[in-house]
Scaffold this motif. Structure first.
Motif, mmCIF file in Angstrom:
data_model
loop_
_atom_site.group_PDB
_atom_site.id
_atom_site.type_symbol
_atom_site.label_atom_id
_atom_site.label_comp_id
_atom_site.label_asym_id
_atom_site.label_seq_id
_atom_site.Cartn_x
_atom_site.Cartn_y
_atom_site.Cartn_z
ATOM 1 N N THR A 313 0.835 -1.196 0.000
ATOM 2 C CA THR A 313 0.000 0.000 0.000
ATOM 3 C C THR A 313 0.867 1.241 0.000
ATOM 4 O OG1 THR A 313 -0.122 -0.026 2.402
ATOM 5 C CG2 THR A 313 -1.843 -1.206 1.224
ATOM 6 N N GLY A 314 0.231 2.339 -0.371
ATOM 7 C CA GLY A 314 0.956 3.596 -0.442
ATOM 8 C C GLY A 314 0.954 4.333 0.881
ATOM 9 N N GLN A 315 1.245 5.612 0.794
ATOM 10 C CA GLN A 315 1.337 6.445 1.988
ATOM 11 C C GLN A 315 0.305 7.562 2.003
ATOM 12 O OE1 GLN A 315 3.456 5.618 4.450
ATOM 13 N NE2 GLN A 315 4.034 3.851 3.182
ATOM 14 N N THR A 317 -2.914 9.582 2.678
ATOM 15 C CA THR A 317 -3.975 9.624 3.686
ATOM 16 C C THR A 317 -5.235 10.170 3.039
ATOM 17 O OG1 THR A 317 -2.401 9.956 5.486
ATOM 18 C CG2 THR A 317 -4.688 10.581 5.900
ATOM 19 N N THR A 390 -2.421 3.417 -3.697
ATOM 20 C CA THR A 390 -1.619 4.516 -3.168
ATOM 21 C C THR A 390 -2.059 4.952 -1.776
ATOM 22 O OG1 THR A 390 -3.043 6.243 -4.124
ATOM 23 C CG2 THR A 390 -1.272 5.346 -5.519
ATOM 24 N N SER A 392 -2.735 4.464 2.163
ATOM 25 C CA SER A 392 -2.157 3.657 3.236
ATOM 26 C C SER A 392 -3.218 2.745 3.828
ATOM 27 C CB SER A 392 -1.574 4.561 4.326
ATOM 28 O OG SER A 392 -2.605 5.209 5.039
ATOM 29 N N SER A 395 -5.158 4.310 6.710
ATOM 30 C CA SER A 395 -6.140 5.298 6.281
ATOM 31 C C SER A 395 -7.365 4.629 5.673
ATOM 32 C CB SER A 395 -5.502 6.261 5.261
ATOM 33 O OG SER A 395 -6.455 7.193 4.787
#
Length: 565
Positions: A313-315, A317, A390, A392, A395
């Motif tokens: 997964t991305g970061q 939020t 993308t 998280s 989130s």
């Protein structure tokens, strides 16, 4: 497989050698003391070599008694078992099995892990002890009375040949026992979870007969295992105790002919008895270990199974509410494609249904949307332009909620369970508007009622209502409900469905179900058939998808039978 077990906990294996040396020294000390005592009684003196041997063995034994508690807690067996357990749990939790499959198999596999400990703390030390004791016995007998060495060796060879002949029978009996146990256990679990449905469809008598037949089959397989064990013990006793008897008879004859002293005969006889009795115990432990081999093979299959790739997964939020979710691509696992579909868009306003045969990929799609799996190809888009990959994981879990057929409640009050999601405002009034948990009005303590561990004081339908209410009170944007009405009574199921329709007015809600009443109540429905996803209405899909039409017809036939009854 034995080689893999041997390699576990290798850094602590030296402690096993110390443990073996202490135990072996203690057993030989008894033999040496008997030999020395007999020599003293017959000749009035003890040979100097025996006195030195007693001193050495006594030192080893006392030293072992001092350190044995530490070796038992921190030895090779503990390290190897922990190593194997970590490998298994890591592989099992990352496997492609569903949550329910994992939980059903976990208890059995953990019991196998405990049984395998016998390899580390008993079988290997016993093999070393038998080997060294055998070498000592061989040397002593060849020195004192050479030809009688053939008797214990012959007993061991006869035992090995007999047990080898029984081995194939033992494997068949153990495999048949395990298969019948698993089959009966799975039937019991299925029937127990679906008991209300069986009663509703008036099928409980037929399933009771099937369960009785499975129980009788399990009893017969159990008796087969017991017969094999009894045969093994009988052969073992005949070979080993027979060898001890013939060997002692040979020693008595040698003493009478004055070719062997009485003290030496007693010492050799004692050593031989210890060696052969140890073989009997070893045979029992080996039998227990062999009985676990089929389960152990399964355990290593889990460890060696290809790991489902974790979703990266991305970061990002996600700060805005989710008002659209678009999915397109192929659902499945690296070695198994389940189904492919075009663009599917989910928005608030309509309760969307998903159905299809078991194993077709419905729950896999749910896991993909929840970021537990990745699409084989394609993309999941949030709010028209944000790639789910993308966002998280932390989130996304604040915006999306998944609830399956297995309900997990905590010991405490109804209110404490419902407020896990920290609902805002008057949550009880909101549940009233949704029509959920109305059964609390009949409870003396209302929402302060203690429900027990996992809600044991509630009915299955009430537990599921609480779980659904708790998810809704968390006030998230995306909800996936997976077979939440499958094993509860119609009244509670209807309350839940009415609440989901109200929830779907403002939230994205996907309902995975096969219950006919649920399907008829949905205006937008998707069916997994022939590795593809087909959308439409309840009526149009019956015309488009023959498998779905057959599923509906079968449920309608069963309902008609219940109505006539």
């Amino acid at each position: 497989m034995v080689k893999r077990l041997w390699q576990l906990g290798a850094a602590q294996r030296w402690k096993m050698y110390l443990q073996f040396l202490g135990q072996w020294g203690g057993r030989l000390l008894v033999v040496t003391l008997v030999w020395a005592g007999a020599q003293w009684a017959v000749t009035g003196r003890i040979h100097g070599g025996l006195i030195v041997l007693i001193a050495i063995q006594l030192f080893i034994t006392l030293s072992y008694l001092v350190v044995s508690p530490w070796l038992s807690r921190n030895g090779w067996a503990a390290a190897a078992s922990q190593n194997l357990q970590k490998q298994f749990l890591a592989a099992d939790l990352q496997s492609a099995r569903s949550h329910d499959d994992v939980m059903q198999g976990l208890h059995q596999d953990l019991s196998t892990l405990r049984a395998v400990a016998i390899f580390f703390d008993t079988i290997i030390p016993t093999i070393l002890e038998l080997s060294l004791t055998g070498l000592v016995l061989l040397g002593v007998v060849l020195w004192a009375h050479a030809w009688t060495v053939l008797i214990p060796v012959g007993g061991i060879l006869l035992l090995g040949a007999s047990m080898g002949a029984l081995q194939s029978l033992g494997n068949r009996e153990n495999l048949a026992y395990i298969a019948s146990f698993n089959h009966m256990g799975q039937r019991f679990l299925d029937d127990f979870l679906g008991m209300r449905m069986l009663i509703m469809y008036q099928r409980q008598h037929r399933y009771a007969q099937d369960f009785a037949a499975d129980s009788e089959n399990f009893r017969q397989k159990t008796m087969g295992v017991l017969r094999y064990q009894l045969q093994s013990l009988t052969i073992m006793d005949f070979c080993l105790y027979g060898a001890i008897g013939y060997f002692l008879l040979a020693q008595v004859t040698a003493v009478r002919t004055q070719s062997l002293s009485l003290s030496t005969a007693l010492g050799i006889g004692m050593l031989t008895a210890v060696w052969l009795i140890d073989f009997r115990q070893f045979g029992y432990f080996i039998h227990v270990f062999i009985a676990t081999l089929p389960k152990l093979r399964h355990l290593f299959q889990v460890i060696d199974a290809p790991v489902v790739p974790t979703v990266t997964t991305g970061q990002v939020t996600l700060s805005k509410l989710v008002n659209q979710l678009t999915v397109t691509g192929t659902v499945g696992y690296p070695n198994q494609k389940l189904f492919t579909f075009g663009e599917v868009t989910l928005t608030p306003g309509t309760l969307v249904g998903l159905t299809g045969p078991s194993g077709s990929g419905k729950s896999t799609l749910a896991a993909t949307v929840m970021q537990r799996l990745a699409l084989l190809n394609g993309k999941i888009t949030v709010n028209r332009h944000i790639d789910l990959a993308t966002i998280s994981a932390q989130s996304w879990l604040q915006h999306a909620n998944y609830l399956g057929p297995t309900t997990s409640l905590f010991a405490g009050t109804l209110a404490e369970n419902l407020q896990l999601g920290r609902p805002q405002g008057d949550w009880a009034a909101r549940l009233d508007r949704l029509g959920l948990c109305q059964f609390v009005r009949q409870l003396p303590d209302r929402y302060a009622t203690q429900i027990g561990k996992n809600g044991v004081r509630l009915s299955p339908g009430q537990r599921q209502q609480v779980a659904v209410a708790r998810a809704i009170l968390a006030d998230q944007d995306v909800y996936i409900f997976d077979e939440i009405t499958s094993n509860i009574d119609p009244t509670n199921a209807n309350h839940i469905m009415a609440a989901l329709h109200r929830l779907a007015r403002t939230k994205i809600v996907l309902l995975i179900t096969h219950r006919l009443a649920d399907l008829q109540d949905l205006s937008q429905l998707y069916v997994v058939a022939d590795h593809r996803l087909v959308g439409g209405t309840f009526t149009s899909l019956q015309a488009q998808v023959p498998a779905f039409a057959q599923q509906v017809a079968e449920q309608q036939r069963l309902l008609a039978e219940v109505t006539r009854a």
